[in-house]
Design a protein around this motif. Structure first.
Motif, PDB file in Angstrom:
ATOM      1  N   ALA A 148       0.831  -1.207   0.000  1.00 11.43           N
ATOM      2  CA  ALA A 148       0.000   0.000   0.000  1.00 11.43           C
ATOM      3  C   ALA A 148       0.859   1.247   0.000  1.00 11.43           C
ATOM      4  O   ALA A 148       0.582   2.220  -0.717  1.00 11.43           O
ATOM      5  N   ALA A 149       1.926   1.243   0.810  1.00 11.58           N
ATOM      6  CA  ALA A 149       2.810   2.406   0.887  1.00 11.58           C
ATOM      7  C   ALA A 149       3.498   2.659  -0.442  1.00 11.58           C
ATOM      8  O   ALA A 149       3.682   3.817  -0.855  1.00 11.58           O
ATOM      9  N   GLU A 150       3.856   1.577  -1.143  1.00 12.05           N
ATOM     10  CA  GLU A 150       4.504   1.726  -2.453  1.00 12.05           C
ATOM     11  C   GLU A 150       3.555   2.396  -3.446  1.00 12.05           C
ATOM     12  O   GLU A 150       3.945   3.291  -4.203  1.00 12.05           O
ATOM     13  N   VAL A 151       2.313   1.975  -3.430  1.00 11.41           N
ATOM     14  CA  VAL A 151       1.327   2.557  -4.354  1.00 11.41           C
ATOM     15  C   VAL A 151       1.113   4.032  -4.064  1.00 11.41           C
ATOM     16  O   VAL A 151       1.128   4.866  -4.972  1.00 11.41           O
ATOM     17  N   THR A 152       0.888   4.374  -2.815  1.00 11.69           N
ATOM     18  CA  THR A 152       0.620   5.772  -2.482  1.00 11.69           C
ATOM     19  C   THR A 152       1.859   6.641  -2.688  1.00 11.69           C
ATOM     20  O   THR A 152       1.762   7.779  -3.151  1.00 11.69           O
ATOM     21  N   ARG A 153       3.067   6.080  -2.344  1.00  4.91           N
ATOM     22  CA  ARG A 153       4.306   6.853  -2.503  1.00  4.91           C
ATOM     23  C   ARG A 153       4.591   7.123  -3.970  1.00  4.91           C
ATOM     24  O   ARG A 153       4.871   8.273  -4.364  1.00  4.91           O
ATOM     25  N   ARG A 154       4.483   6.098  -4.795  1.00  4.67           N
ATOM     26  CA  ARG A 154       4.753   6.280  -6.218  1.00  4.67           C
ATOM     27  C   ARG A 154       3.644   7.075  -6.907  1.00  4.67           C
ATOM     28  O   ARG A 154       3.890   7.782  -7.882  1.00  4.67           O
ATOM     29  N   GLY A 155       2.410   6.970  -6.385  1.00  4.56           N
ATOM     30  CA  GLY A 155       1.336   7.801  -6.911  1.00  4.56           C
ATOM     31  C   GLY A 155       1.601   9.273  -6.660  1.00  4.56           C
ATOM     32  O   GLY A 155       1.391  10.117  -7.533  1.00  4.56           O
ATOM     33  N   ARG A 156       2.091   9.590  -5.457  1.00  3.83           N
ATOM     34  CA  ARG A 156       2.440  10.970  -5.129  1.00  3.83           C
ATOM     35  C   ARG A 156       3.606  11.456  -5.995  1.00  3.83           C
ATOM     36  O   ARG A 156       3.585  12.592  -6.475  1.00  3.83           O
ATOM     37  N   HIS A 157       4.568  10.577  -6.220  1.00  3.91           N
ATOM     38  CA  HIS A 157       5.710  10.946  -7.062  1.00  3.91           C
ATOM     39  C   HIS A 157       5.259  11.240  -8.493  1.00  3.91           C
ATOM     40  O   HIS A 157       5.725  12.198  -9.126  1.00  3.91           O
ATOM     41  N   SER A 158       4.337  10.413  -8.999  1.00  6.49           N
ATOM     42  CA  SER A 158       3.818  10.633 -10.345  1.00  6.49           C
ATOM     43  C   SER A 158       3.108  11.972 -10.421  1.00  6.49           C
ATOM     44  O   SER A 158       3.242  12.718 -11.394  1.00  6.49           O
ATOM     45  N   TRP A 159       2.337  12.285  -9.393  1.00  9.79           N
ATOM     46  CA  TRP A 159       1.624  13.568  -9.372  1.00  9.79           C
ATOM     47  C   TRP A 159       2.611  14.731  -9.425  1.00  9.79           C
ATOM     48  O   TRP A 159       2.436  15.682 -10.184  1.00  9.79           O
ATOM     49  N   GLU A 160       3.641  14.643  -8.592  1.00  2.98           N
ATOM     50  CA  GLU A 160       4.617  15.734  -8.542  1.00  2.98           C
ATOM     51  C   GLU A 160       5.394  15.840  -9.850  1.00  2.98           C
ATOM     52  O   GLU A 160       5.758  16.938 -10.278  1.00  2.98           O
ATOM     53  N   SER A 161       5.600  14.715 -10.508  1.00  4.38           N
ATOM     54  CA  SER A 161       6.331  14.732 -11.780  1.00  4.38           C
ATOM     55  C   SER A 161       5.520  15.366 -12.897  1.00  4.38           C
ATOM     56  O   SER A 161       6.082  15.892 -13.863  1.00  4.38           O
ATOM     57  N   HIS A 162       4.220  15.295 -12.788  1.00  2.14           N
ATOM     58  CA  HIS A 162       3.339  15.851 -13.822  1.00  2.14           C
ATOM     59  C   HIS A 162       2.514  17.020 -13.268  1.00  2.14           C
ATOM     60  O   HIS A 162       1.394  17.256 -13.703  1.00  2.14           O
ATOM     61  N   ARG A 163       3.050  17.738 -12.312  1.00  2.89           N
ATOM     62  CA  ARG A 163       2.254  18.731 -11.595  1.00  2.89           C
ATOM     63  C   ARG A 163       1.683  19.800 -12.518  1.00  2.89           C
ATOM     64  O   ARG A 163       0.538  20.223 -12.361  1.00  2.89           O
ATOM     65  N   SER A 164       2.456  20.206 -13.508  1.00  3.85           N
ATOM     66  CA  SER A 164       1.967  21.254 -14.404  1.00  3.85           C
ATOM     67  C   SER A 164       0.778  20.752 -15.228  1.00  3.85           C
ATOM     68  O   SER A 164      -0.224  21.458 -15.394  1.00  3.85           O
ATOM     69  N   THR A 165       0.906  19.518 -15.718  1.00  7.43           N
ATOM     70  CA  THR A 165      -0.192  18.935 -16.509  1.00  7.43           C
ATOM     71  C   THR A 165      -1.444  18.770 -15.674  1.00  7.43           C
ATOM     72  O   THR A 165      -2.558  19.102 -16.098  1.00  7.43           O
ATOM     73  N   TYR A 166      -1.259  18.247 -14.462  1.00  4.88           N
ATOM     74  CA  TYR A 166      -2.414  18.023 -13.596  1.00  4.88           C
ATOM     75  C   TYR A 166      -3.047  19.347 -13.163  1.00  4.88           C
ATOM     76  O   TYR A 166      -4.277  19.453 -13.040  1.00  4.88           O
ATOM     77  N   LEU A 167      -2.230  20.350 -12.910  1.00  9.72           N
ATOM     78  CA  LEU A 167      -2.761  21.649 -12.500  1.00  9.72           C
ATOM     79  C   LEU A 167      -3.642  22.234 -13.599  1.00  9.72           C
ATOM     80  O   LEU A 167      -4.735  22.742 -13.339  1.00  9.72           O
ATOM     81  N   THR A 168      -3.163  22.126 -14.840  1.00 10.68           N
ATOM     82  CA  THR A 168      -3.959  22.611 -15.974  1.00 10.68           C
ATOM     83  C   THR A 168      -5.253  21.822 -16.122  1.00 10.68           C
ATOM     84  O   THR A 168      -6.329  22.386 -16.368  1.00 10.68           O
ATOM     85  N   ALA A 169      -5.152  20.497 -15.956  1.00 14.10           N
ATOM     86  CA  ALA A 169      -6.336  19.639 -16.089  1.00 14.10           C
ATOM     87  C   ALA A 169      -7.356  19.925 -14.993  1.00 14.10           C
ATOM     88  O   ALA A 169      -8.568  19.953 -15.239  1.00 14.10           O
ATOM     89  N   LEU A 170      -6.883  20.156 -13.768  1.00 12.56           N
ATOM     90  CA  LEU A 170      -7.794  20.464 -12.667  1.00 12.56           C
ATOM     91  C   LEU A 170      -8.536  21.766 -12.910  1.00 12.56           C
ATOM     92  O   LEU A 170      -9.743  21.870 -12.689  1.00 12.56           O
ATOM     93  N   ARG A 171      -7.789  22.766 -13.380  1.00 10.63           N
ATOM     94  CA  ARG A 171      -8.425  24.057 -13.639  1.00 10.63           C
ATOM     95  C   ARG A 171      -9.465  23.942 -14.752  1.00 10.63           C
ATOM     96  O   ARG A 171     -10.573  24.500 -14.658  1.00 10.63           O
ATOM     97  N   ALA A 172      -9.127  23.202 -15.814  1.00  9.20           N
ATOM     98  CA  ALA A 172     -10.050  23.035 -16.931  1.00  9.20           C
ATOM     99  C   ALA A 172     -11.307  22.299 -16.484  1.00  9.20           C
ATOM    100  O   ALA A 172     -12.437  22.666 -16.856  1.00  9.20           O
ATOM    101  N   ARG A 173     -11.130  21.256 -15.675  1.00  6.54           N
ATOM    102  CA  ARG A 173     -12.292  20.497 -15.212  1.00  6.54           C
ATOM    103  C   ARG A 173     -13.176  21.356 -14.312  1.00  6.54           C
ATOM    104  O   ARG A 173     -14.405  21.301 -14.401  1.00  6.54           O
ATOM    105  N   MET A 174     -12.553  22.152 -13.457  1.00  7.71           N
ATOM    106  CA  MET A 174     -13.337  23.014 -12.580  1.00  7.71           C
ATOM    107  C   MET A 174     -14.134  24.035 -13.396  1.00  7.71           C
ATOM    108  O   MET A 174     -15.307  24.289 -13.137  1.00  7.71           O
TER     109      MET A 174
END
Length: 772
Positions: A148-174
């Motif tokens: 479980a820790a591996e999944v959540t840790r690597r999920g957080r790492h993926s988020w941080e690695s794509h933060r700009s993409t996700y930030l744009t996607a979140l704003r567009a969805r909102m």
């Protein structure tokens, strides 16, 4: 029933020591999540014991369950992760999953579930926003904690690695969600989760913070407090309705208020509105700061006011204490440039602008008018000023209308937003009046009395006798706006409820309005107010009636006579031609049904009965009879199902005109199978009322009936008029939510007015009986 398991969980959560009525939202969610954890963990351990495996398996809670704020009927979102090779999944992992999922389904809980290898889950996170956000708040429940820790840790790492993409996607969805959903703060039936200013907006900000979105600490505290209010309302909604749902329906709001610990539904809606407006403002302001601006756009707007980084700011040398009109100057600049007032400037204004208890500073009224004349671009700016408590400093009388709900069939906005919308609509109509300033000010203040006890019109008139001079208006202008407040419903009510072809009607309106100037202002205000009220308050039919009423009244105010203007909306030329033939004619044009037939006692009642018999709602209706023994009636109808079998309706209308249908029996049968309509207003209308309108017509007696709408009520009322020996010369029928307002112009069979007091009392008794 196995669903009793989930019911027991809900009961335990409600009785948990930490759950108080004032904190039912968050505390209930935490308690229910904890109770559910114990149950799910027990199910998982039993599933693994019955299906042993050497592979690492872990169970995580995600979504609202992962955040530990489980609403009573929300999905139970679970993620089962493992490290088994594909060929082992069917034999060793799926049996565990089935043994886990089926008891949850059997319990009655709504389950959102997924089974994935660790690498599959992480691959999905890299390309799917929902999966990525789910892992941001994922919570380990049971199983192999390292997996479980591996999944959540690597999920957080993926988020941080794509933060700009996700930030744009979140704003567009909102942005997309807000475009599709109404504001939580201003809607009669708010969507607590997906509406603008709802729970999802706050969650989106929390997710975006993981991508670097900068949020002020105080804003986080304020968002958290508002989130708790909305969550409390959501939990109370689930508990009250017994189902999943994010919309607080009007008919449930009294019970929701009681379950959630509010004193009444008005208090509930006021709190939800206040929380929603704060959430929408803070979230919009936070996202706005994240946008990169072109520094080349910076420029001076006015002394002390500049456009900087895409926002209106005050210069360092500007002094709001010395020149308090700077607040309104900044507001006008923001509206004209379609941008926001900067946060730093709003904070300065909040800290430095003192209340204006007396006369307004010189030039302040001019700036207010200029702001209102910007139309709908002014609304967002007014919200910002109000959010920082500036409007109530300029105008103490504003405070009671802030976030005040209007819980009825017509209004879709709180009082404050309704006034802004009315003023914005009025700004689009200024070319129709000689005093645009009075039009927008009248629109802004026409319902100001709704924040106070008593009749809102009378209260508003009295209030403006004080407000007007403080604004710097002269006695004439104060008087004009008081007239606008007093008669802001006049044209609408008369147009929809009276015979505007009657000379007495025109003379009445002309006498009340007094001048062409006031008439033109009231005409524009009527449209602006109606459009700001809701979609059912304005349409082509009403617009045509108001235009004709205004035109005829203007002729009289200009020195002419009402009798000189020959006009009649109904019957029109085609209907008059059909009446001249002396034959029965039944036609339909869209939602209008027109019936021409020889005049006979009970004809209007028969037709009304057939329309109701076929499940059609009568929105408006008009009747007319001539001296040659012909009658015409017209019904504007709507179908709750959107369907109408016109051939069958027309056939039954012909039978009814020959008195070959058992209308009463048919209506009684329909009443047995009638499905009660949704409640569309907070307060049920009182008992039926019958009123004789003195002087309402030059050639008929005018009777107005108000009553709760029921199956066949129009048929019964008109039948009662017939039983009392009255001919209907003209009729208007208007349905507002669950109330009908019917007006009948009648004469006796001999063609006389009804002047006898005894006869009137009997008519009143018959109509009240029919309405009940």
């Amino acid at each position: 029933m196995k669903s009793a398991v989930r019911a027991a969980h809900l009961e335990q959560a409600a009785d948990a020591p930490a759950t108080s009525v004032d904190r039912i939202g968050r505390d209930f969610g935490v308690a229910l999540a904890s109770i559910t954890d114990s149950w799910v963990i027990e199910l998982f351990e039993a599933a693994v014991a019955a299906n042993p495996t050497k592979h690492r398996v872990a169970l995580l809670a995600v979504g609202g369950y992962g955040r530990g704020e489980l609403a009573p009927h929300s999905d139970l979102d679970l993620l089962l992760v493992h490290n088994a090779r594909p060929r082992k999944v069917a034999a060793e992992i799926e049996p565990i999953a089935s043994a886990l999922w089926y008891p949850i389904w059997d319990s009655g809980a709504k389950l959102g579930h997924a089974v994935r290898r660790v690498d599959e889950q992480l691959d999905l996170v890299d390309g799917d926003l929902d999966s990525a956000t789910a892992l941001l708040t994922a919570r380990f429940l049971v199983g192999d904690e390292e997996t479980a820790a591996e999944v959540t840790r690597r999920g957080r790492h993926s988020w941080e690695s794509h933060r700009s993409t996700y930030l744009t996607a979140l704003r567009a969805r909102m942005t997309d969600r807000q475009a599709e959903s109404a504001d939580v703060a201003y809607h009669l039936e708010p969507d607590l989760k997906n509406g603008h200013g709802g729970l999802r907006d706050v969650q989106t900000v929390w997710w975006a913070m993981a991508s670097g979105l900068d949020v002020i600490d105080q804003d986080l505290d304020d968002l958290d407090a508002c989130y708790d209010t909305l969550l409390r309302a959501r939990v109370a909604t689930h508990l009250t309705t017994g189902r999943a749902g994010e919309v607080m329906r009007l008919e449930d709001q009294d019970a929701i208020a009681a379950r959630g610990g509010w004193s009444d539904a008005d208090a509930l809606m006021a709190d939800v509105a206040a929380a929603g407006r704060t959430v929408s403002w803070l979230c919009d302001e936070t996202w706005n700061r994240a946008i990169d601006r072109d520094p080349q756009d910076d420029r001076a707007i006015a002394p002390g006011v500049v456009l900087h980084n895409g926002e209106i700011e005050l210069t360092e040398s500007a002094d709001p204490r010395r020149d308090p009109t700077l607040a309104l100057q900044a507001a006008v600049a923001a509206a004209r440039n379609d941008c926001r007032i900067g946060r730093a400037t709003l904070d300065r204004l909040h800290d430095e602008v003192e209340p204006w208890p007396g006369d307004w500073p010189v030039g302040a009224r001019t700036e207010l008018v200029a702001l209102l004349l910007e139309g709908h671009r002014a609304i967002r700016v007014l919200e910002s000023l109000d959010q920082r408590e500036l409007l109530s400093r300029f105008l103490p009388e504003w405070e009671p209308v802030r976030s005040k709900p209007q819980r009825n069939a017509y209004h879709r906005f709180t009082v404050d937003r309704h006034l802004w919308e009315a003023a914005a609509n009025a700004a689009q109509l200024v070319d129709r009046v000689g005093r645009p300033d009075l039009l927008v000010l009248g629109a802004l203040f026409h319902d100001i009395g709704k924040g106070y006890p008593g009749d809102h019109t009378e209260v508003g008139m009295e209030m403006f006798r004080s407000i007007g001079p403080r604004l710097g208006l002269d006695p004439h202008d104060v008087g004009v706006i008081i007239t606008m407040i007093e008669h802001h419903l006049l044209l609408s009510d008369v147009a929809m409820r009276r015979d505007i072809s009657d000379e007495a009607t025109i003379d009445l309106v002309a006498g009340l309005v007094g001048t062409v100037e006031k008439l033109e202002l009231l005409d524009a205000l009527t449209e602006a107010d109606s459009k700001a009220t809701g979609p059912s308050a304005w349409g082509s039919w009403k617009e045509q009636l108001v235009d004709e009423l205004t035109s005829r009244t203007k002729h009289v105010l200009g020195g002419g006579q009402a009798s000189e203007v020959k006009w009649r909306l109904f019957p029109d030329a085609d209907t008059l031609a059909a009446m001249a033939t002396g034959e029965v004619d039944i036609s339909r044009n869209g939602d209008l049904i027109t019936i021409v037939s020889p005049d006979a006692a009970g004809t209007f009642s028969q037709v009304a009965g057939v329309v109701t018999m076929h499940g059609l709602d009568v929105v408006t209706s008009r009747a007319y009879s001539d001296e040659q023994g012909m009658a015409a009636s017209q019904f504007r109808v709507s179908s709750p199902t959107g369907e109408m079998n016109w051939r069958k309706v027309k056939s039954d209308l012909r039978k009814a005109l020959r008195f070959e249908l058992a209308i009463e029996a048919r209506l009684a049968e329909r009443a047995k199978t009638y499905r009660r309509r949704r409640k569309l207003q907070a307060d049920t209308p009182g008992p039926p009322k019958v009123k004789f309108i003195e002087g309402g017509s030059s050639n008929a007696t005018v009777i107005e009936i108000r009553a709760v709408s029921k199956i066949g009520i129009l048929h019964r009322i008109t039948q009662a008029l017939d039983d009392m020996g009255l001919d209907i010369r003209h009729a208007t029928v208007h349905t507002i939510g669950i109330e009908v307002v019917d007006t009948f112009y009648v004469r006796t069979r001999a063609g006389d007015l009804v002047n006898s007091t005894a006869h009137r009392k009997e008519i009143q008794k018959a109509l009240l009986h029919a309405a009940r």
